[in-house]
Structure formats: structure tokens, C-alpha cells
Design an enzyme around this catalytic site. Structure first.
Site, PDB file in Angstrom:
ATOM      1  CG  HIS A 155      58.959 -26.394  15.724  1.00  0.00           C
ATOM      2  ND1 HIS A 155      58.188 -26.531  16.848  1.00  0.00           N
ATOM      3  CD2 HIS A 155      59.397 -25.140  15.772  1.00  0.00           C
ATOM      4  CE1 HIS A 155      58.412 -25.204  17.393  1.00  0.00           C
ATOM      5  NE2 HIS A 155      59.020 -24.338  16.831  1.00  0.00           N
ATOM      6  CE  LYS A 198      47.127 -36.398  16.119  1.00  0.00           C
ATOM      7  NZ  LYS A 198      48.241 -35.944  17.019  1.00  0.00           N
ATOM      8  NE  ARG A 199      47.464 -29.264   7.621  1.00  0.00           N
ATOM      9  CZ  ARG A 199      47.705 -28.175   7.301  1.00  0.00           C
ATOM     10  NH1 ARG A 199      47.988 -26.925   7.774  1.00  0.00           N
ATOM     11  NH2 ARG A 199      48.370 -28.183   6.065  1.00  0.00           N
ATOM     12  CE  LYS A 225      50.751 -33.912  12.100  1.00  0.00           C
ATOM     13  NZ  LYS A 225      51.290 -33.733  13.425  1.00  0.00           N
ATOM     14  CB  THR A 261      50.916 -28.853  21.689  1.00  0.00           C
ATOM     15  OG1 THR A 261      50.457 -28.823  20.237  1.00  0.00           O
ATOM     16  CG2 THR A 261      52.430 -28.746  21.858  1.00  0.00           C
ATOM     17  CE  LYS A 318      46.746 -27.585  22.816  1.00  0.00           C
ATOM     18  NZ  LYS A 318      46.548 -27.102  21.180  1.00  0.00           N
TER      19      LYS A 318
HETATM   20  C1  26Q Z   1      57.765 -24.557   5.306  1.00  0.00           C
HETATM   21  C2  26Q Z   1      58.057 -24.165   4.105  1.00  0.00           C
HETATM   22  C3  26Q Z   1      57.205 -23.752   3.152  1.00  0.00           C
HETATM   23  C4  26Q Z   1      55.918 -23.560   3.517  1.00  0.00           C
HETATM   24  C5  26Q Z   1      55.449 -24.101   4.821  1.00  0.00           C
HETATM   25  C6  26Q Z   1      56.483 -24.503   5.806  1.00  0.00           C
HETATM   26  C7  26Q Z   1      56.101 -24.970   6.927  1.00  0.00           C
HETATM   27  C8  26Q Z   1      54.912 -24.344   7.718  1.00  0.00           C
HETATM   28  C9  26Q Z   1      54.547 -25.023   8.845  1.00  0.00           C
HETATM   29  C10 26Q Z   1      56.543 -26.119   7.532  1.00  0.00           C
HETATM   30  C11 26Q Z   1      56.319 -26.488   8.771  1.00  0.00           C
HETATM   31  C12 26Q Z   1      55.061 -25.943   9.381  1.00  0.00           C
HETATM   32  C13 26Q Z   1      54.663 -26.231  10.833  1.00  0.00           C
HETATM   33  C14 26Q Z   1      55.214 -27.247  11.422  1.00  0.00           C
HETATM   34  C15 26Q Z   1      54.692 -27.613  12.868  1.00  0.00           C
HETATM   35  O1  26Q Z   1      53.583 -27.372  13.216  1.00  0.00           O
HETATM   36  N1  26Q Z   1      55.380 -28.634  13.518  1.00  0.00           N
HETATM   37  C16 26Q Z   1      54.754 -28.926  14.921  1.00  0.00           C
HETATM   38  O2  26Q Z   1      55.373 -28.233  15.824  1.00  0.00           O
HETATM   39  C17 26Q Z   1      54.646 -28.751  17.069  1.00  0.00           C
HETATM   40  C18 26Q Z   1      55.278 -27.619  18.287  1.00  0.00           C
HETATM   41  O3  26Q Z   1      56.513 -27.626  18.353  1.00  0.00           O
HETATM   42  C19 26Q Z   1      55.190 -30.050  17.500  1.00  0.00           C
HETATM   43  O4  26Q Z   1      54.445 -30.279  18.755  1.00  0.00           O
HETATM   44  C20 26Q Z   1      54.552 -30.907  16.724  1.00  0.00           C
HETATM   45  O5  26Q Z   1      54.948 -32.132  16.877  1.00  0.00           O
HETATM   46  C21 26Q Z   1      55.135 -30.533  15.080  1.00  0.00           C
HETATM   47  O6  26Q Z   1      54.790 -31.417  13.969  1.00  0.00           O
END
Ligand code: 26Q
Length: 793
Positions: free
Chosen positions: A348, A527-528, A533, A635, A639
Site C-alpha cells: 500500500h 484524509k489523514r 497529501k 479510495t 467515493k
Molecule cells: C506501520 C508501522 C508501525 C505503525 C503503523 C504503521 C502503519 C499503519 C497504517 C503504516 C501504514 C498504515 C496505513 C497505510 C494506508 O492506509 N495506506 C493507504 O492504503 C490505501 C488502500 O490501499 C490507499 O488507497 C492509500 O493510497 C494508501 O495511502
């Protein structure tokens, strides 16, 4: 009739399940009683689905994810079972409004953002399609933190979704596994035996996920961590009461809280524990189910597909090899091959700081046998590919992306652009070694939640116009296109949007004390908060627009409301500064008696799934403005398009495919391409050049630096202005001029109501491909070799 029996069931639950007198029931009591009434109607299809899967010995799909951002469940279940009207009528007999009951439910925020929400959409589509599937994850006691603003700055507070009874889950006291950590490895002849020195219990909680029309239901199984012994009686008897409770507190810590995407954070021992905890428990559960039906482990890949949602569960590779080799006595390379036949991995992100790496020291300490197995996997892989230099370890760290890649039979990206970049960048060498392993599965979203549930006005119009089959066959939305010249239809389409906007405005006035003009363009970025972004690009353009309006207040401005929502990771200082800046700009602009007639900024607190369900149907313009090459897919962008909000966007992630589907005329494109971004970074003073070439950009930056938005501390946003005129890694300054141009084009388009309506409709009509049903069909065919088991009818 139906409502009558249903109403009796609600009263029965209030009285006999909950012990509440209906006379004195509060809204939460009604909500729980209604939920139990609806849950009753899910249990039969749920059992039937499980029985059908066993009866046919069908292949099951297991979706392993650290995050499931499921949001509220009551409305979703009621919508899928077609019970919304029945529930409303039944509650009305008691003088209760369904909308009050629905909005009483807390969001299950067991995820950070896109990745977690994607997992939730996939579960719903798997059920709608009748694919035997389980979601496996962690039952966090506290989900993503609650955000509030104090003097414009983000403050975090713990989230507490389990404070009230969570009626959707069934606790499975009998489904438990002991999960070990640490300890040592002994060699007994050819065998290795791992003896952990700590253990916790993983206990299952099951939530049924019902698909469209209740034809199938799958299970979301979340693991709770519990102590192996409740408390230390010896310590208690010796008077050490706190010490006696220590083992329990220690064990429960593992499922206590969701990590808030803090990729720079280093004290991550607990994170690795969480990952192994839920992955190991899930694998044990999967193998128990397999052993119950089959006695030949070589059948595993034909009966079990395990999807790893990013590398968070990537320890599944070594753990499955350990079970097959150490515990079941299988030859090591056979074990590797069987594991690989089951496993596949979704990537991702390409951001280097977000790629998981664990120090060999930590890994060896917590999972000593797995560290040995990783070394051996590395060895086997190297011997099979002697001319190549890929390693799973580097600088004393295990690279989890490479490990997941090597242990998977398929690896996928989440949009066409992202998949292409995976092949060219992070997995270039591995792709050369395994050229057919990487595939693309562009993300999608479930139309049940994101259109039918969230936008009832639009949904009613669509169903009146083309019938109801679109709900599980979303490309039927194309049929709307032939109505683009039908004035009455277009008027109704525009009216649905205006009504959604009016409703949002009222809600906003009530909850935030700010009135929003429903006639204005609702320009939305939710979004975050992250530098890539580029919420700061949006706020810079807002400042520049404000300056221009001040210069010329009587010009024919297109009124806009800029809406932002999103959380920053608690440790991400720069992102928090961006939030502070947006809130500070909002205070100044909204108080400006002249410009606020045509330009306002709104930033509601605590963005979550429910807020997205409110905002998206009421949006006119969708801001998808990431630095090209950085957003894997997006995503939210899908929407918005489905709900008739054209995109203002770069050629990044799935924006590229959205533009291809809706047509270039119905998309506001700006900015550099991914290749141009790479080239521009080579120009050492790219930001300074961009600022020198665009007086608007310079003036906006100067306004921030002068302290207009922070009069008590003029240099408060120095880090931002300095970044944007210096390193500016995400090329905010370099993309500003083209962004401004595209925004002014949007102004012109919006002012022409008929033209805008047409663009909006074509977005809805041409976005049906972005259903997660389509995505899941892709995974079934390209990755899982799984089939639908649903008997139609
Ligand atoms: C990793 C290590 C330690 C703590 C937290 C994490 C961590 C947690 C969540 C790393 C990444 C995430 C989330 C990532 C994420 O949401 N990515 C998004 O995924 C979507 C679904 O595929 C995409 O549409 C987005 O582009 C992408 O940013």
C-alpha cells in the site's frame, strides 16, 4: 405487518435480553434492542453460509489485516437486509426516530485510514459475492485516538468504543490459543524446538458481516489478548496487590491500542508483538479448520488463500513454515512452497519511511526461531537465484516487504500507476527474478455503504431511473448517461445534491456553530494529514484567493466553502503545524466581513467514517492533490466521484484511472506527473524558482510569514514557510501555479449550473467500475483462485 412483528421483537429484546422497561428506555437502549433484532436476522444466513462452505469443501479466503475500519454497523446491516423502512416504522410505534437511534452508535475506529477502510469494504464485498471468507485482526480496546482542537491545535484523547455493550460480536470463550514470545531454540536431531518464555492467550470475538440482501454472511474474527493466568495468587497472598495484577496488565497491553500510523516511532517492540500475536493466532485457527476437513497438507494451497494486508502480518510466512517444518515435520523447502502457495501480499505504499523493517536484534529476541527461519528462507531464495543480489536483511534489519514478496505467490499494488512504480522502484530486482508475481488490483469501495446508505436521496433517484440492480452491479450506473439531456432528471439530480448540502449545513450549524452557505461550492479535502497529501497546497491557494478577493471584493467570485477534515499522527510535528495553520486561516477568513460572503474555511474535529458518510454526499469538488507518485491509490477519490463530486487532482494513484473513466472534461487535472516530479527534484532550487515566477504564491507565503494568521507569534509557521521555499520535497511550490489555474477553471465551471450538473452526473454514471465487488473479483481470479458459493435466489 412486518413492522408489527419487528416492533414486538424490539420490545422483547429490551425487556428480556436487556432487562429494560420500554417505558424508561433511553436512545442507547433502543439502539441496542434494534441491533439485537437485526442481528437475529443475520444469524441464519450466517450459519447457512458456514454450512454450505463445509458441505462443499470450498476454498476459503483469509484476509489478515492489522486494521478494519468498519465504522457503524447498524445502518449497514439494516440496509443490506432491506430493513430500513421496517425498522423506522417499528420504532415510530414507540415514538422513536430511526435516525436518532442510528446516530447513537459509536464508530468502530479500528484503523487509521485507507488501508483499514479498504479491508472493511472488502469484507462486505466478499459477503455480497458469496465467497467463503474470514477477516482476521485485533480487537483493540481503544481504536484510533479522538481528535479535538484547542486554540487550533490538535489534541488527542483515548478512544473508548467498548464503553457501551458492543452487540455485534459474539465472544468465543472456547476459541483460544496460547501465543508465545521470546525464549530459546533447541535442536533435537534434525528438528528445532522453540520454547518461548512468555505467553498470552488469544481469544476470538466474531462479528458477522452480512452481504447485500442477506444472501451470504462471513465472519470478522478479532483477537483479544488475555493473560495465561488471571493473577499471581502467591504475590497477592504476600500482600503485593499491584504486583499480583501485573501479568494480566502485561498480557492485555497487546490488544490495548491501535498504533496511530506513527511510522517514525522507534519504541516498537509492542507493535511487533501485536503483529505476531494476531498472525500466529489466525494461522493456528486456519490450520485447525483445515485439519478438521482434510488430512493431506499438500492440499493447503488449494483450500486456503491468505491475503496479507501490507507487511503488518508478514511474519505469517516464517510462522507457517515453522509450523509445517518444525511441528508437522515437513521438509523445509516443501514447507516454503506450501506456504507460498497460500500466501499473497498487498503493498500500500512506496514511501521509504513507511516500509517496515525490524532490527534483527529485536526480532531474534522476541521470535528467535523465526529469525533463524528468515535466514534460511533468505538462503534458499538466494541459492535458487544465484546471479541476483536481493537479500531479506540489510544493515542488521529484516526487510518485511522483501520477506512478504519472497513468501508470496502473488504480490499486488492498489492502482495501475502504483503497481507500475512498484515494478520500477522498490521491487525492481525482485520483479526481474519473478516477472509474473506482481499484479495490479485497483482498489474499490462498497456501493452499499458509500452510495445506498450514505446518499439515500441520490440512491432513490438512481433506482427510480434505472431500477435497483445497480446496487450489486455498479457499472449499470452507465445507464444514467442517457439522461444527461433530460432536464427534469438533471434538475432532480442537482436537487439531491442541494438537499444533501442543506442538511450538512444545518448539522454543521448545530454542532459547530458555523453556518455554511449551501449555494457555495463545497470544496472538500478529507484524509489523514500528511505532507505528501498536501493539505498545505490547498490552504496556500485559499490564502491567495482570499488576498485576491480582498483586492477586488466586488468581482464576480464563485462562492466557496473549503472543508478540511483529518487527523495527524500524534508524533508528526509538521502535519500538526499544517492543522494549526488551517485552523488559524479559518479564524481570520471566517471573521472577515467582506470576504467571508464568498470564502469560508471549515475544519470539523475528529474525522471518522461517519463524518465521511455525511460530507461526501454533500460535496461538490473532491481534492486529490498528492505529489504524483506518492498516493498508492486513494479510495476517498472513488467515493466522491460516485457521489457526483468531480476531482481536482494530480495524476496520482487511482486518480489516473478515475480520469480515464469519467473523461478528461469531467476532471480538473493539474500538476506534474510522477516522472516530472522525479526530474524536478534534481533542480536544486526548484522551490525558489517557483516562488520567483508566481507573485501570488510569494504573496501568500509572505502573508503567513508576516504573522497575519498568528499575530501573537508571527514566526509560528516558520517551519512551513521555510520548507516551502527551501527543500519542499513534496513540490508544493512547484505545483502551486497550475493548481491555481485549475481552481479558477473550477470556479468558471461551477458558476454554470448546467455545465457543472453534467460533469457531476458523468462522474456518477462512469464510476461504477470502482466498486469493491469488481476489485474482489479481480483478486479471486488473479490471486486466490476462489469461487462464489452463493446459491442465487
Ligand atoms: C506501520 C508501522 C508501525 C505503525 C503503523 C504503521 C502503519 C499503519 C497504517 C503504516 C501504514 C498504515 C496505513 C497505510 C494506508 O492506509 N495506506 C493507504 O492504503 C490505501 C488502500 O490501499 C490507499 O488507497 C492509500 O493510497 C494508501 O495511502
Amino acid at each position: 405487518m412486518a413492522a408489527n412483528g419487528f416492533a414486538k421483537d424490539i420490545a422483547r429484546h429490551l425487556t428480556y435480553s436487556m432487562g429494560k422497561d420500554p417505558e424508561h428506555a433511553q436512545v442507547t437502549d433502543w439502539r441496542i434492542a434494534l441491533s439485537l433484532t437485526i442481528r437475529d436476522r443475520i444469524v441464519d444466513p450466517w450459519f447457512a453460509s458456514t454450512r454450505a462452505t463445509y458441505a462443499g469443501h470450498h476454498k476459503r479466503v483469509y484476509y489478515l489485516s492489522m486494521e478494519f475500519l468498519i465504522g457503524r454497523l447498524l445502518e449497514d446491516a439494516a440496509v443490506n437486509l432491506g430493513l430500513m423502512d421496517t425498522a423506522a416504522a417499528a420504532l415510530e410505534t414507540y415514538g422513536i426516530a430511526l435516525s436518532d437511534v442510528l446516530s447513537d452508535e459509536p464508530d468502530a475506529a479500528l484503523g487509521n485510514g485507507g488501508l483499514g477502510r479498504l479491508a472493511a469494504c472488502f469484507l462486505e464485498s466478499l459477503s455480497t459475492l458469496g465467497v467463503p471468507a474470514y477477516g482476521y485482526g485485533i480487537r483493540y480496546e481503544h481504536g484510533l485516538f479522538q481528535q479535538s482542537f484547542v486554540n487550533g491545535q490538535q489534541k488527542e484523547a483515548p478512544e473508548d468504543w467498548l464503553q457501551q455493550d458492543h452487540v455485534w460480536e459474539f465472544e468465543r470463550a472456547e476459541s483460544t490459543y496460547e501465543i508465545g514470545f521470546g525464549g530459546s531454540v533447541a535442536t533435537q536431531g534434525a528438528r528445532s524446538v522453540w520454547t518461548p518464555d512468555e505467553a498470552v492467550i488469544a481469544q476470538a470475538h466474531d462479528t458477522p458481516i452480512v452481504g447485500w440482501q442477506g444472501r451470504w454472511a462471513n465472519t470478522l474474527r478479532l483477537w483479544e489478548a488475555k493473560p495465561t493466568k488471571l493473577f499471581d495468587l502467591d504475590r497477592f497472598n504476600a500482600g503485593d496487590y499491584y504486583g499480583a495484577a501485573e501479568p494480566e496488565a502485561w498480557a492485555r497491553t497487546i490488544s490495548r491500542v491501535l498504533y496511530p500510523d506513527d511510522t517514525t516511532d522507534e519504541g516498537k517492540r509492542l507493535r511487533l508483538k501485536q503483529e505476531f500475536f494476531f498472525t500466529a493466532a489466525s494461522l493456528r485457527d486456519i490450520l485447525r479448520r483445515f485439519d478438521f476437513e482434510f488430512d493431506d497438507l499438500s492440499l493447503l494451497p488449494s483450500k486456503v488463500a491468505i491475503q496479507l494486508n501490507d507487511t503488518h502480518p508478514a511474519i505469517a510466512g516464517p510462522e507457517l513454515v515453522r509450523i509445517l517444518h518444525d511441528e508437522k515435520g515437513m521438509d523445509f523447502t516443501d514447507a516454503m512452497n506450501i506456504a507460498q502457495g497460500c500466501l499473497s501480499y498487498t503493498n500500500h505504499t512506496l514511501l521509504p519511511e513507511a516500509l517496515e523493517r525490524w532490527s534483527e536484534g529485536l526480532m531474534g529476541d522476541l521470535l528467535p526461531r523465526h529469525m533463524q527461519i528468515i535466514e534460511r528462507i533468505d538462503d534458499v531464495h538466494h541459492k535458487a537465484n544465484p546471479n541476483r543480489t536481493v537479500t531479506l536483511r540489510e544493515d542488521g534489519h529484516v526487510k518485511m516487504g522483501e520477506l512478504a514478496f519472497v513468501m508470496a505467490h502473488k504480490v499486488n499494488g492498489v492502482s495501475a500507476l502504483h503497481t507500475g512504480l512498484m515494478k520500477e522502484t522498490v521491487f525492481k530486482d525482485l520483479n526481474a527474478m519473478h516477472p509474473s508475481r506482481i499484479v495490479n488490483e485497483t482498489n474499490g469501495v462498497t456501493p452499499r455503504r458509500w452510495v445506498l446508505g450514505a446518499n439515500p436521496r441520490l440512491s432513490a433517484l438512481i433506482s427510480e431511473t434505472i431500477g435497483t440492480d445497480w446496487v450489486d452491479d455498479l457499472e449499470q450506473l452507465q445507464k444514467l448517461e442517457s439522461h444527461v439531456d433530460d432536464a427534469a432528471f438533471m434538475e432532480a439530480y442537482g436537487q439531491a445534491k442541494r438537499d444533501n448540502k442543506a442538511e450538512l449545513s444545518n448539522w454543521f450549524a448545530e454542532t459547530h456553530g458555523v453556518a455554511l452557505d449551501p449555494e457555495a461550492m463545497f470544496d472538500v479535502q478529507i484524509k489523514r494529514i500528511h505532507e505528501y497529501k498536501r493539505q498545505h497546497l490547498n490552504i496556500l491557494e485559499t490564502i491567495a484567493l482570499w488576498q485576491e478577493i480582498r483586492d477586488n471584493p466586488n468581482a464576480d467570485w464563485t462562492p466557496r466553502v473549503k472543508i478540511f477534515a483529518g487527523k495527524a499522527a500524534p508524533g508528526y510535528v509538521f502535519a500538526k503545524q499544517i492543522i494549526h495553520l488551517i485552523n488559524s486561516v479559518a479564524s481570520v477568513l471566517n471573521a472577515d466581513p467582506v470576504t467571508s460572503k464568498v470564502l469560508k474555511v471549515a475544519y470539523p474535529e475528529n474525522y471518522n467514517v461517519t463524518l465521511a458518510e455525511w460530507l461526501i454526499p454533500a460535496s461538490d469538488l473532491s481534492e486529490q492533490i498528492s505529489t504524483a507518485g506518492k498516493e498508492a491509490s486513494g479510495t476517498g477519490n472513488m467515493k466522491f466521484a460516485l457521489n457526483g463530486a468531480p476531482t481536482m487532482g494530480t495524476l496520482d494513484g487511482a486518480n489516473v484511472e478515475i480520469r480515464e473513466h469519467v473523461g478528461a472534461d469531467n476532471f480538473f487535472l493539474f500538476g506534474m506527473t510522477a516522472a516530472e516530479v522525479v526530474a524536478r527534484r534534481e533542480v536544486h532550487d526548484h522551490a525558489a524558482r517557483a516562488i520567483a515566477a508566481d507573485p501570488r504564491l510569494k504573496r501568500a507565503l509572505d502573508e503567513i510569514a508576516a504573522g497575519t494568521f498568528s499575530p501573537d507569534q508571527p514566526d509560528r509557521f516558520h517551519a512551513i514557510t521555510e520548507n516551502l521555499s527551501g527543500a519542499d520535497y513534496f513540490l508544493v511550490s512547484s505545483d502551486f501555479t497550475d493548481y491555481w489555474r485549475a481552481q479558477r477553471e473550477a470556479d468558471v465551471a461551477f458558476a454554470d449550473r448546467a455545465r457543472w450538473g453534467r460533469m457531476a452526473l458523468l462522474n456518477t454514471a462512469r464510476s461504477g467500475w470502482f466498486s469493491s465487488d469488481r476489485t474482489i473479483r479481480g483478486y479471486m481470479a488473479d490471486i486466490w483462485d476462489a469461487r462464489s458459493v452463493r446459491t442465487e435466489g
